[in-house]
Design a protein around this motif. Structure first.
Motif: not given
Length: 231
Positions: A1-14
C-alpha cells in the motif's frame, strides 16, 4: 500500500460547509488534490496527539459497532460505559480524544461527534468491531508539549538534516490553545531553529500512514493529532 500523508480542509464556519479544496485557482467541495512523489526518497512519518501522562491506562473492547457508530463497549451502551469510568457523556463530543487500538497494531485518535438517545456514540471515522478503545485528556499545555517533544526527537535524531519537514496539526489543538493560539507553531519554530525548510499548518483531519512492525502501511484519518513528514 502507498503511504498517504496530508490534511483535510477546514474553515472557521460553524458547520464547515465552506471548506474547499483549492487546485489551480479553482475551489472544489468534494474533491481531493493529490501530489505523487517518487524516486530515491526515504520519507519518514511521525505523529503525536497527547503526552504519555494524558493517556488512560484503562482499555476497553468495542463489542458492537456499525459504520462510524460505537454501540456497545464491554457489552454495555457507550453512555453507560462513560458514566462507569466517571465521564459525563455530554462532555465527550469534540472535547475528549478517543484512542482506537486497532487489531493490526496501529493507533488512531478520533473525535466524538454525538452521544445518541439509544446510548451509542458516533465518531469521526469508521469503527472496527473488537478493537480496543480508551479515552484521553488534553489541555493547552499538553498540546504545546507533545508537539515540542515530537520535533525535539526528530531533530536530535538528525532525521531532518538536509531535508524538509511538513507539519499538520489538528484544528482542535488550535481551539484548545485558546488565547495561547500562537504557541504550538512557535514551539515548532524554536525546536527546528536551523536552516531546515519546513511548513506548519492547521488541519481539518490528518491523513497519516502508520508503518507497522511487519513493514506494511496502514493509512488512517486521524483527529487531535500533529503529524510530521520528513522528506
Amino acid at each position: 500500500m502507498v503511504p498517504l500523508f496530508g490534511t483535510l480542509p477546514i474553515t472557521n464556519e460553524k458547520d464547515e460547509r465552506m471548506s474547499r479544496v483549492i487546485y489551480e485557482g479553482n475551489a472544489y467541495e468534494s474533491s481531493i488534490a493529490l501530489l505523487a512523489v517518487y524516486g530515491d526518497l526515504k520519507p519518514e512519518f511521525y505523529t503525536a496527539a497527547v503526552t504519555e501522562k494524558s493517556l488512560q491506562a484503562k482499555h476497553a473492547k468495542i463489542t458492537s459497532a456499525r459504520s462510524n457508530f460505537i454501540e456497545t463497549i464491554n457489552e454495555i451502551s457507550v453512555k453507560k460505559y462513560l458514566e462507569s469510568i466517571g465521564l459525563a457523556p455530554s462532555a465527550v463530543p469534540y472535547n475528549i480524544p478517543i484512542l482506537i487500538h486497532e487489531e493490526d497494531g496501529s493507533k488512531v485518535f478520533r473525535t466524538g461527534l454525538k452521544v445518541h438517545d439509544n446510548g451509542s456514540l458516533s465518531i469521526s471515522g469508521l469503527v472496527p468491531e473488537n478493537a480496543e478503545i480508551s479515552f484521553c485528556s488534553i489541555d493547552d499545555r499538553a498540546v504545546v508539549e507533545s508537539t515540542g517533544n515530537l520535533l525535539e526527537s526528530i531533530m536530535k535524531g538528525k532525521a531532518a538534516e538536509h531535508r524538509g519537514i511538513l507539519i499538520y496539526a489538528c484544528a482542535s489543538r488550535f481551539w484548545i490553545l485558546g488565547p495561547r493560539w500562537k504557541e504550538e507553531a512557535a514551539r515548532a519554530a524554536s525546536v527546528i531553529g536551523k536552516p531546515v525548510p519546513w511548513l506548519f499548518a492547521y488541519s481539518g483531519g490528518e491523513v497519516f500512514p502508520s508503518i507497522l512492525e511487519n513493514g506494511k502501511v496502514s493509512n488512517h484519518l486521524q483527529n487531535f493529532s500533529v503529524i510530521v513528514c520528513v522528506l
